[in-house]
Design an enzyme around this catalytic site. Sequence first.
Site, PDB file in Angstrom:
ATOM      1  N   ASN A  75     -29.894   1.160   6.211  1.00 63.76           N
ATOM      2  CA  ASN A  75     -29.272  -0.124   6.566  1.00 63.76           C
ATOM      3  C   ASN A  75     -29.714  -0.730   7.888  1.00 63.76           C
ATOM      4  O   ASN A  75     -29.491  -1.927   8.098  1.00 63.76           O
ATOM      5  CB  ASN A  75     -27.741   0.025   6.588  1.00 63.76           C
ATOM      6  CG  ASN A  75     -27.152   0.171   5.208  1.00 63.76           C
ATOM      7  OD1 ASN A  75     -27.708  -0.346   4.248  1.00 63.76           O
ATOM      8  ND2 ASN A  75     -26.058   0.887   5.094  1.00 63.76           N
ATOM      9  N   TYR A  76     -30.282   0.038   8.784  1.00 57.13           N
ATOM     10  CA  TYR A  76     -30.504  -0.522  10.116  1.00 57.13           C
ATOM     11  C   TYR A  76     -31.964  -0.572  10.581  1.00 57.13           C
ATOM     12  O   TYR A  76     -32.498  -1.666  10.729  1.00 57.13           O
ATOM     13  CB  TYR A  76     -29.602   0.187  11.130  1.00 57.13           C
ATOM     14  CG  TYR A  76     -28.153  -0.155  10.885  1.00 57.13           C
ATOM     15  CD1 TYR A  76     -27.647  -1.422  11.174  1.00 57.13           C
ATOM     16  CD2 TYR A  76     -27.301   0.747  10.271  1.00 57.13           C
ATOM     17  CE1 TYR A  76     -26.343  -1.764  10.897  1.00 57.13           C
ATOM     18  CE2 TYR A  76     -25.987   0.410   9.982  1.00 57.13           C
ATOM     19  CZ  TYR A  76     -25.519  -0.852  10.307  1.00 57.13           C
ATOM     20  OH  TYR A  76     -24.218  -1.184  10.019  1.00 57.13           O
ATOM     21  N   PRO A  77     -32.651   0.548  10.809  1.00 59.74           N
ATOM     22  CA  PRO A  77     -34.027   0.397  11.307  1.00 59.74           C
ATOM     23  C   PRO A  77     -34.931  -0.233  10.253  1.00 59.74           C
ATOM     24  O   PRO A  77     -34.702  -0.073   9.054  1.00 59.74           O
ATOM     25  CB  PRO A  77     -34.463   1.839  11.603  1.00 59.74           C
ATOM     26  CG  PRO A  77     -33.241   2.669  11.567  1.00 59.74           C
ATOM     27  CD  PRO A  77     -32.282   1.964  10.673  1.00 59.74           C
ATOM     28  N   ARG A  99     -28.713  -5.103  16.428  1.00 67.07           N
ATOM     29  CA  ARG A  99     -28.601  -3.686  16.087  1.00 67.07           C
ATOM     30  C   ARG A  99     -29.870  -3.203  15.379  1.00 67.07           C
ATOM     31  O   ARG A  99     -30.353  -2.098  15.622  1.00 67.07           O
ATOM     32  CB  ARG A  99     -27.373  -3.469  15.199  1.00 67.07           C
ATOM     33  CG  ARG A  99     -27.109  -2.011  14.877  1.00 67.07           C
ATOM     34  CD  ARG A  99     -25.899  -1.880  13.962  1.00 67.07           C
ATOM     35  NE  ARG A  99     -24.658  -2.064  14.687  1.00 67.07           N
ATOM     36  CZ  ARG A  99     -23.465  -2.120  14.099  1.00 67.07           C
ATOM     37  NH1 ARG A  99     -23.374  -2.028  12.791  1.00 67.07           N
ATOM     38  NH2 ARG A  99     -22.368  -2.264  14.814  1.00 67.07           N
ATOM     39  N   THR A 100     -30.407  -4.049  14.475  1.00 68.37           N
ATOM     40  CA  THR A 100     -31.639  -3.692  13.767  1.00 68.37           C
ATOM     41  C   THR A 100     -32.784  -3.514  14.766  1.00 68.37           C
ATOM     42  O   THR A 100     -33.563  -2.558  14.675  1.00 68.37           O
ATOM     43  CB  THR A 100     -32.002  -4.787  12.749  1.00 68.37           C
ATOM     44  OG1 THR A 100     -30.948  -4.881  11.784  1.00 68.37           O
ATOM     45  CG2 THR A 100     -33.303  -4.468  12.039  1.00 68.37           C
TER      46      THR A 100
END
Length: 496
Positions: A453-455, A321-322
């Site tokens: 939280n992700y990229p 997901r990242t």
Amino acid sequence: MLDHESTNCEVFRKNFLTDWRREMTPEESILITDLNKCDFFELFYLNKRRVDAQYTMSKEEKQVIAEANKMLTEEYGYYTLNQHRERIGNFRIEPPGLFHGQGEHAKEGMLKRRIQPEDVIINCSKQARIPEPPAGHRWKEVRHDNTVTWLASWTENIQGVSSYIMLNGSSQPQGEKDWETYELAQRLHSYVDQIRSQYYQDMDSTEMAIRQGATALYFIDKLGLSVGCEKEVSCSSLRVKNITLHKDRDGNKYMVEFDYLTKDLIRSYNKVPVTQRVYKNLENLIETKEAGDKLFDQLTTSTLNEYISSLMPGLTAKVFRTHNTSVALQKSLRELSCMSDDLSAKLLAYNRANREAAVHGNRQQADTKDFEQSMAGLHAKIDSMTQELVQAKTELTVATWKAKGCPDSKWHDEVKKKRKATRQLEDQLLKLNIQAICREEGRQIALSTMTINYPDPRITIAWCMNMNVPLERIYNESQRVKFAWAIDMTKADFEF
């Protein structure tokens, strides 16, 4: 929960009555046997008035609550690690409530019981002062495990899932853990085509668990699904009823229609074109199953994680997901950003790029309770400022007309003054309009969650450097502390 759709569900009502009867006195259990004859609306409106009162509190009342919360945070919100005082993430335990699970869950409506000190494991150093439990209680266990980063743990009664008090996202151990995830995602970028090729091949495996794992990973990659989670739809909780197969739809030969409720109980509907191999695997999976059966019945959270990590050491669904959100964010920023734009337009471009990345990360949320009220207030500000701008332009026109041919500097100074005021109002109105666009476009996308939280944060930091956007317009103070390592090491030419 009377205004909640779940309370009309037969399973919810049956489970609720069963658990409620266990809490009744013998006299009550004789009297109360039919939930349809029970009227909870007096309690419902009492609670609603209490909640609504929070929005109408005076500034002084809000200040009293803020001070009380500050004292609680000072006492319970910090820990010491290697002689450094750092913040704890969330030190409050969830109160009792009714379990609603995901969609039509078999256990929805059951009572999530109050967590008692006897349920809680404390984790601290041997030399640390052990927190005192409430009077008359004791902790379940006091543990000294420095190989984990949780400070307290308990198991909730319905799903048997462990919950934790964790370190704050800005803490040093969490920062190091995040950095490892971003580095793994960057490494994945070099091998992602090879890994995708491998899981495509595994979809033909004669071993059903591997075939299901590969198909599940396809949707982790494609839709940003998680491996397993109590509160949201994941690969381990997808049901046959959540998907519909179409051999030919919207010009695509093979289409999968996803329809389920997110953890915020908003409907997530998605049509995804897939390969023939994926489509055939899904056909075989649902062929002999009922609507409520698990789609990937041969998978558990642990076996799916084992399959994913076998493709690359350290690889997880979160790393995927990242990677995907980072690629999407960087691509969108390149397409949408323009150096000649003013700051407000650049921030709008960033929010739109972040929203595109959020779609890849499957980050949806429900409207906040006060969304409509908040938007109404913002539009009222826009209308009021629009009127002010019309008035200012009228005054500027009059001053300009009077200044023509007039040697008196008074009117020329007035023109300068009115022109400056008009420009300020135009700038403020533009910012408000962009703010309204951002709110409306991102109303069901968890942009703040997405941003932090992700990229990979180095993409955002490099973009700010390149576009001359102050970093504090993207990250608040605690987030800048969380990403201090990224700020120190990022250059303007960073590429994921």
